[in-house]
Design an enzyme around this catalytic site. Structure first.
Site, PDB file in Angstrom:
ATOM      1  N   GLU A  46       0.831  -1.198   0.000  1.00  0.00           N
ATOM      2  CA  GLU A  46       0.000   0.000   0.000  1.00  0.00           C
ATOM      3  C   GLU A  46       0.870   1.254   0.000  1.00  0.00           C
ATOM      4  O   GLU A  46       1.933   1.301   0.642  1.00  0.00           O
ATOM      5  CB  GLU A  46      -0.896   0.064   1.249  1.00  0.00           C
ATOM      6  N   THR A  47       0.400   2.247  -0.731  1.00  0.00           N
ATOM      7  CA  THR A  47       0.895   3.618  -0.602  1.00  0.00           C
ATOM      8  C   THR A  47      -0.288   4.474  -0.183  1.00  0.00           C
ATOM      9  O   THR A  47      -1.336   4.459  -0.832  1.00  0.00           O
ATOM     10  CB  THR A  47       1.480   4.132  -1.922  1.00  0.00           C
TER      11      THR A  47
END
Length: 262
Positions: A46-47
């Site tokens: 995830e970003t």
């Protein structure tokens, strides 16, 4: 353009544990395709991007392949960056997300506590090919919420799992959680999400919005000590207060702080 970036190991007190997430503060939203390309380049599960909105923050999460509705470990990482790196003084952070308002507060002993909506997984029949794709000879039961939740009775079988990710990606769910009673924890889990571009997620906070209600009811406990992961593991504490919410708490550690050039 230059953007500040933090890489944080969420659900771990030290680097190299838990689940890494990138956190990028923004002054204003960039184009969606650029946000996705940055997440793809980061190549983490995830970003997270956030923009201040009055006294709250707008928060979005991207895997290398798609934007998702809810991500626990990247929310924890974002809150940790705001509290520990950017000097946020509020006791409770409010995030506006695709899953509604999420709140993160400072808890005892350095924990951060996330207040998420609970989801009650529903029993379903085991579809053809699921257990073979996981490499499991059998399962106690299967439930469904955002994910398939495969319940087994022996935690030792988790470590031996070697899923066929191509086969798993054919099932139309966000991911597949395999969970069992723990030896020194209330329950343990591994989570696989090839359909969203994450073959295995070390610690999936959002999956515990379904896992915690299941194990709370089964074990008769409101507060649960949990662990997730294969070779890389992280620790969580989950509380199910009975009000339609799950409180998911954990620690985080900074691995990297730098600059993105685009």
């Amino acid at each position: 353009m230059q953007l500040e970036i933090f890489q944080v190991d969420a659900f771990s007190a030290e680097p190299f544990g838990g689940n890494p997430a990138a956190v990028i503060p923004l002054d204003a939203w960039l184009a969606d395709d650029l946000l996705q390309r940055i997440a793809e380049e980061n190549n983490l599960s995830e970003t997270a991007y956030f923009v201040r909105n009055g006294e709250a923050f707008d928060l979005r999460w991207f895997t290398p392949a798609v934007e998702v509705d809810l991500c626990g470990h990247a929310t924890l990482a974002t809150a940790w960056v705001l509290f520990e790196q950017l000097g946020e003084q509020a006791e409770v952070l409010r995030f506006n997300t695709r899953s509604g308002e999420l709140r993160v507060s400072r808890a005892a002993d350095g924990l951060l506590a996330m207040d998420f909506p609970a989801k009650q997984p529903q029993p379903v029949d085991i579809p053809d090919g699921l257990l073979s794709a996981l490499g499991l000879p059998g399962a106690r039961a299967l439930y469904r919420s955002d994910d398939f939740v495969v319940v087994i009775d022996d935690a030792a079988r988790l470590d031996a799992l070697q899923p066929d990710f191509a086969a798993l990606s054919a099932f139309e769910v966000r991911g597949i959680a395999v969970t069992a009673p723990g030896r020194d924890r209330d329950f343990v889990t591994r989570w696989f999400g090839p359909r969203v571009g994450v073959n295995e997620d070390p610690v999936t906070g959002s999956a515990h919005t379904s896992l915690a209600p299941y194990w709370s009811e089964r074990l008769g406990k409101r507060v649960l000590d949990c662990e997730q992961g294969g070779a890389r593991k992280g620790q969580l504490q989950c509380e199910v207060p009975g009000n339609g919410r799950v409180i998911i708490s954990g620690r985080a550690a900074l691995y990297l702080r730098g600059t993105v050039f685009i």
